[in-house]
Design an enzyme around this catalytic site. Structure first.
Site, PDB file in Angstrom:
ATOM      1  N   ARG A 189       0.832  -1.211   0.000  1.00  0.00           N
ATOM      2  CA  ARG A 189       0.000   0.000   0.000  1.00  0.00           C
ATOM      3  C   ARG A 189       0.867   1.262   0.000  1.00  0.00           C
ATOM      4  O   ARG A 189       0.549   2.249  -0.669  1.00  0.00           O
ATOM      5  CB  ARG A 189      -0.950  -0.030   1.204  1.00  0.00           C
ATOM      6  CG  ARG A 189      -1.910   1.142   1.250  1.00  0.00           C
ATOM      7  CD  ARG A 189      -3.040   0.911   2.271  1.00  0.00           C
ATOM      8  NE  ARG A 189      -3.715   2.170   2.564  1.00  0.00           N
ATOM      9  CZ  ARG A 189      -3.669   2.796   3.734  1.00  0.00           C
ATOM     10  NH1 ARG A 189      -2.995   2.278   4.760  1.00  0.00           N
ATOM     11  NH2 ARG A 189      -4.295   3.947   3.907  1.00  0.00           N
TER      12      ARG A 189
ATOM     13  N   HIS B 227       0.604   4.060  -2.861  1.00  0.00           N
ATOM     14  CA  HIS B 227       0.206   5.444  -2.560  1.00  0.00           C
ATOM     15  C   HIS B 227       1.324   6.449  -2.860  1.00  0.00           C
ATOM     16  O   HIS B 227       1.057   7.616  -3.138  1.00  0.00           O
ATOM     17  CB  HIS B 227      -0.269   5.574  -1.114  1.00  0.00           C
ATOM     18  CG  HIS B 227      -1.668   5.095  -0.909  1.00  0.00           C
ATOM     19  ND1 HIS B 227      -2.490   5.543   0.089  1.00  0.00           N
ATOM     20  CD2 HIS B 227      -2.415   4.189  -1.604  1.00  0.00           C
ATOM     21  CE1 HIS B 227      -3.676   4.948   0.012  1.00  0.00           C
ATOM     22  NE2 HIS B 227      -3.641   4.105  -1.001  1.00  0.00           N
TER      23      HIS B 227
ATOM     24  N   HIS C 182      -5.752  -6.398  -3.725  1.00  0.00           N
ATOM     25  CA  HIS C 182      -6.538  -6.536  -2.502  1.00  0.00           C
ATOM     26  C   HIS C 182      -6.703  -7.980  -2.058  1.00  0.00           C
ATOM     27  O   HIS C 182      -7.332  -8.233  -1.028  1.00  0.00           O
ATOM     28  CB  HIS C 182      -7.894  -5.843  -2.647  1.00  0.00           C
ATOM     29  CG  HIS C 182      -7.818  -4.351  -2.537  1.00  0.00           C
ATOM     30  ND1 HIS C 182      -8.856  -3.511  -2.818  1.00  0.00           N
ATOM     31  CD2 HIS C 182      -6.784  -3.539  -2.166  1.00  0.00           C
ATOM     32  CE1 HIS C 182      -8.483  -2.245  -2.623  1.00  0.00           C
ATOM     33  NE2 HIS C 182      -7.229  -2.230  -2.239  1.00  0.00           N
TER      34      HIS C 182
ATOM     35  N   TRP D 134     -10.157  -8.878   2.327  1.00  0.00           N
ATOM     36  CA  TRP D 134     -10.886  -9.242   1.107  1.00  0.00           C
ATOM     37  C   TRP D 134     -10.811 -10.742   0.833  1.00  0.00           C
ATOM     38  O   TRP D 134     -11.475 -11.246  -0.061  1.00  0.00           O
ATOM     39  CB  TRP D 134     -10.302  -8.512  -0.098  1.00  0.00           C
ATOM     40  CG  TRP D 134     -10.474  -7.027  -0.094  1.00  0.00           C
ATOM     41  CD1 TRP D 134     -11.514  -6.339  -0.676  1.00  0.00           C
ATOM     42  CD2 TRP D 134      -9.608  -6.038   0.458  1.00  0.00           C
ATOM     43  NE1 TRP D 134     -11.325  -4.986  -0.488  1.00  0.00           N
ATOM     44  CE2 TRP D 134     -10.162  -4.771   0.198  1.00  0.00           C
ATOM     45  CE3 TRP D 134      -8.396  -6.087   1.169  1.00  0.00           C
ATOM     46  CZ2 TRP D 134      -9.567  -3.569   0.602  1.00  0.00           C
ATOM     47  CZ3 TRP D 134      -7.802  -4.896   1.575  1.00  0.00           C
ATOM     48  CH2 TRP D 134      -8.389  -3.656   1.292  1.00  0.00           C
TER      49      TRP D 134
HETATM   50 FE1  CCH Z   1      -6.154  -0.489  -1.846  1.00  0.00          FE
HETATM   51  N1  CCH Z   1      -7.181  -0.015  -0.173  1.00  0.00           N
HETATM   52  N2  CCH Z   1      -7.462   0.588  -2.972  1.00  0.00           N
HETATM   53  N3  CCH Z   1      -5.061  -0.879  -3.504  1.00  0.00           N
HETATM   54  N4  CCH Z   1      -4.814  -1.504  -0.702  1.00  0.00           N
HETATM   55  C1  CCH Z   1      -6.894  -0.409   1.104  1.00  0.00           C
HETATM   56  C2  CCH Z   1      -5.887  -1.262   1.492  1.00  0.00           C
HETATM   57  C3  CCH Z   1      -4.969  -1.818   0.618  1.00  0.00           C
HETATM   58  C4  CCH Z   1      -8.581   1.209  -2.520  1.00  0.00           C
HETATM   59  C5  CCH Z   1      -8.946   1.384  -1.193  1.00  0.00           C
HETATM   60  C6  CCH Z   1      -8.289   0.789  -0.122  1.00  0.00           C
HETATM   61  C7  CCH Z   1      -5.321  -0.427  -4.776  1.00  0.00           C
HETATM   62  C8  CCH Z   1      -6.492   0.214  -5.191  1.00  0.00           C
HETATM   63  C9  CCH Z   1      -7.473   0.665  -4.344  1.00  0.00           C
HETATM   64  C10 CCH Z   1      -3.755  -2.233  -1.185  1.00  0.00           C
HETATM   65  C11 CCH Z   1      -3.243  -2.182  -2.469  1.00  0.00           C
HETATM   66  C12 CCH Z   1      -3.844  -1.507  -3.523  1.00  0.00           C
HETATM   67  C13 CCH Z   1      -7.840   0.172   2.001  1.00  0.00           C
HETATM   68  C14 CCH Z   1      -7.850  -0.042   3.491  1.00  0.00           C
HETATM   69  C15 CCH Z   1      -8.714   0.909   1.245  1.00  0.00           C
HETATM   70  C16 CCH Z   1      -9.907   1.700   1.750  1.00  0.00           C
HETATM   71  C17 CCH Z   1      -6.825   0.835   4.207  1.00  0.00           C
HETATM   72  C18 CCH Z   1      -6.814   0.543   5.686  1.00  0.00           C
HETATM   73  O1  CCH Z   1      -7.862   0.757   6.320  1.00  0.00           O
HETATM   74  O2  CCH Z   1      -5.785   0.083   6.194  1.00  0.00           O
HETATM   75  C19 CCH Z   1      -9.368   1.689  -3.651  1.00  0.00           C
HETATM   76  C20 CCH Z   1     -10.701   2.422  -3.570  1.00  0.00           C
HETATM   77  C21 CCH Z   1      -8.685   1.339  -4.764  1.00  0.00           C
HETATM   78  C22 CCH Z   1      -9.151   1.618  -6.154  1.00  0.00           C
HETATM   79  O3  CCH Z   1      -8.963   0.877  -7.071  1.00  0.00           O
HETATM   80  C23 CCH Z   1      -4.209  -0.733  -5.620  1.00  0.00           C
HETATM   81  C24 CCH Z   1      -4.105  -0.342  -7.090  1.00  0.00           C
HETATM   82  C25 CCH Z   1      -3.288  -1.403  -4.838  1.00  0.00           C
HETATM   83  C26 CCH Z   1      -1.931  -1.952  -5.221  1.00  0.00           C
HETATM   84  C27 CCH Z   1      -1.608  -2.331  -6.443  1.00  0.00           C
HETATM   85  C28 CCH Z   1      -3.243  -3.087  -0.144  1.00  0.00           C
HETATM   86  C29 CCH Z   1      -2.121  -4.117  -0.271  1.00  0.00           C
HETATM   87  C30 CCH Z   1      -4.014  -2.823   1.001  1.00  0.00           C
HETATM   88  C31 CCH Z   1      -3.902  -3.502   2.365  1.00  0.00           C
HETATM   89  C32 CCH Z   1      -3.084  -2.676   3.326  1.00  0.00           C
HETATM   90  C33 CCH Z   1      -2.962  -3.285   4.682  1.00  0.00           C
HETATM   91  O4  CCH Z   1      -2.487  -2.573   5.567  1.00  0.00           O
HETATM   92  O5  CCH Z   1      -3.294  -4.451   4.895  1.00  0.00           O
END
Ligand code: CCH
Length: 289
Positions: free
Chosen positions: A43, A47, A171, A187
């Site tokens: 993440r 970001h 995800h 997820w």
């Molecule tokens: Fe994401 N993401 N993401 N995401 N994401 C969140 C967590 C992760 C969206 C929303 C969220 C990508 C695209 C999107 C990861 C990778 C990617 C969370 C929870 C949200 C909300 C944050 C929290 O509460 O900790 C949305 C909307 C999109 C739109 O498409 C993309 C692209 C990627 C990477 C290629 C990962 C990995 C996480 C998990 C983080 C964790 O701490 O476990």
């Protein structure tokens, strides 16, 4: 006798293979979330990169501008201090690596070590030195919005529909945290394994809306007592005619998902980076290979 003049630090060439191994070594932690820092590192890498705007050619991973406020405080980046702090000892051990290179490399390490595809990666990012490198708030997707918003955000980076769906398959890893995004839960049943599981889950379960204590809502699995969830934006994407064929494709074909994800994630990591063109491209071996 030694000089009182400040020592000029000779920048030693960085051994990126060794940096990869050192990051791989610190991923596992039984006291953190589901046992791995991998997801939050992915993440962070995303970001740091996903702020790119192709028209103004601003943002992206080059400057590592998330080190500075206000970008560090943007709502979308809540919780990423955990990931940035985790990498500080590695930065201290390899002073010659830039933060942008370190963060994107950590994303690559996490995906590969958790079972994902090999991702081509090259160094070449240069740290910004102040908040002037920060990008404006609002460049990252808002999970509470619909598929048209997700399209706008990713088209701005230069991605197409197929790449957007492939990238969202990340995800399979990790979870939402109430104190970060306000959403809650993973997820997939195995959130430390990278695979096409995300696509199987979204297609294979019946989703119902659940109100959250903070006033928001998310989708949850109707027929089971798991904590598995989907974001409002994700079910909107799944129900979109142009996105759906890619969800179906990746649910059926893990090899195709790995191939497409690897390319799209590699591109994402390089958005806005002014490479000279002579950088070595690395394809790291996983530590258990
Ligand atoms: Fe994401 N993401 N993401 N995401 N994401 C969140 C967590 C992760 C969206 C929303 C969220 C990508 C695209 C999107 C990861 C990778 C990617 C969370 C929870 C949200 C909300 C944050 C929290 O509460 O900790 C949305 C909307 C999109 C739109 O498409 C993309 C692209 C990627 C990477 C290629 C990962 C990995 C996480 C998990 C983080 C964790 O701490 O476990």
């Amino acid at each position: 006798t030694h000089s009182l003049a400040p020592q000029k630090t000779e920048s030693k060439p960085v051994d990126y293979e060794q940096v990869y191994k050192d990051i791989a070594d610190i991923l596992e932690d039984n006291d953190y979330d589901d046992g791995s820092f991998g997801p939050v590192l992915v993440r962070l890498a995303w970001h740091a990169s996903g702020t790119y705007d192709k028209d103004s050619k601003t943002g992206g991973s080059n400057a590592a501008s998330m080190r500075f406020a206000p970008e560090s405080e943007h709502g979308a980046n809540a919780g990423l201090k955990v990931a940035r702090d985790l990498l500080e000892p590695i930065k201290a051990k390899y002073p010659g690596i830039s933060y942008g290179d370190l963060w994107t490399l950590a994303g690559v390490v996490a995906i590969q070590e958790l079972g994902g595809p090999t991702i081509a990666w090259r160094p070449g990012r240069t740290d910004g030195v102040s908040a002037q490198s920060c990008t404006p708030d609002g460049r990252l997707p808002d999970a509470g919005k619909k598929e048209d918003h997700i399209r706008d955000i990713f088209y701005r980076m230069g991605f197409n529909d197929q790449e957007i769906v492939a990238l969202t398959g990340a995800h399979a890893l990790g979870r939402c945290h109430t104190d970060r995004s306000g959403f809650d839960g993973p997820w997939s049943e195995q959130p430390t394994i990278f695979s096409n599981e995300y696509f199987k889950v979204i297609a294979g379960r019946k989703w119902v809306k659940k109100d959250l204590p903070n006033g928001g809502w998310q989708w949850v699995d109707k027929n089971s007592d798991t904590t598995i969830m989907m974001l409002p934006a994700e079910i909107s994407m799944y129900n979109d005619k142009a996105f759906r064929p890619y969800f179906d494709l990746y649910a059926k074909d893990n090899d195709r998902f790995f191939e497409d994800f690897s390319k799209a994630f590699g591109t994402l990591m390089e958005l806005g980076v002014p490479f000279k063109g002579d950088e070595k491209v690395y394809r790291f071996k996983t530590t258990n290979a």
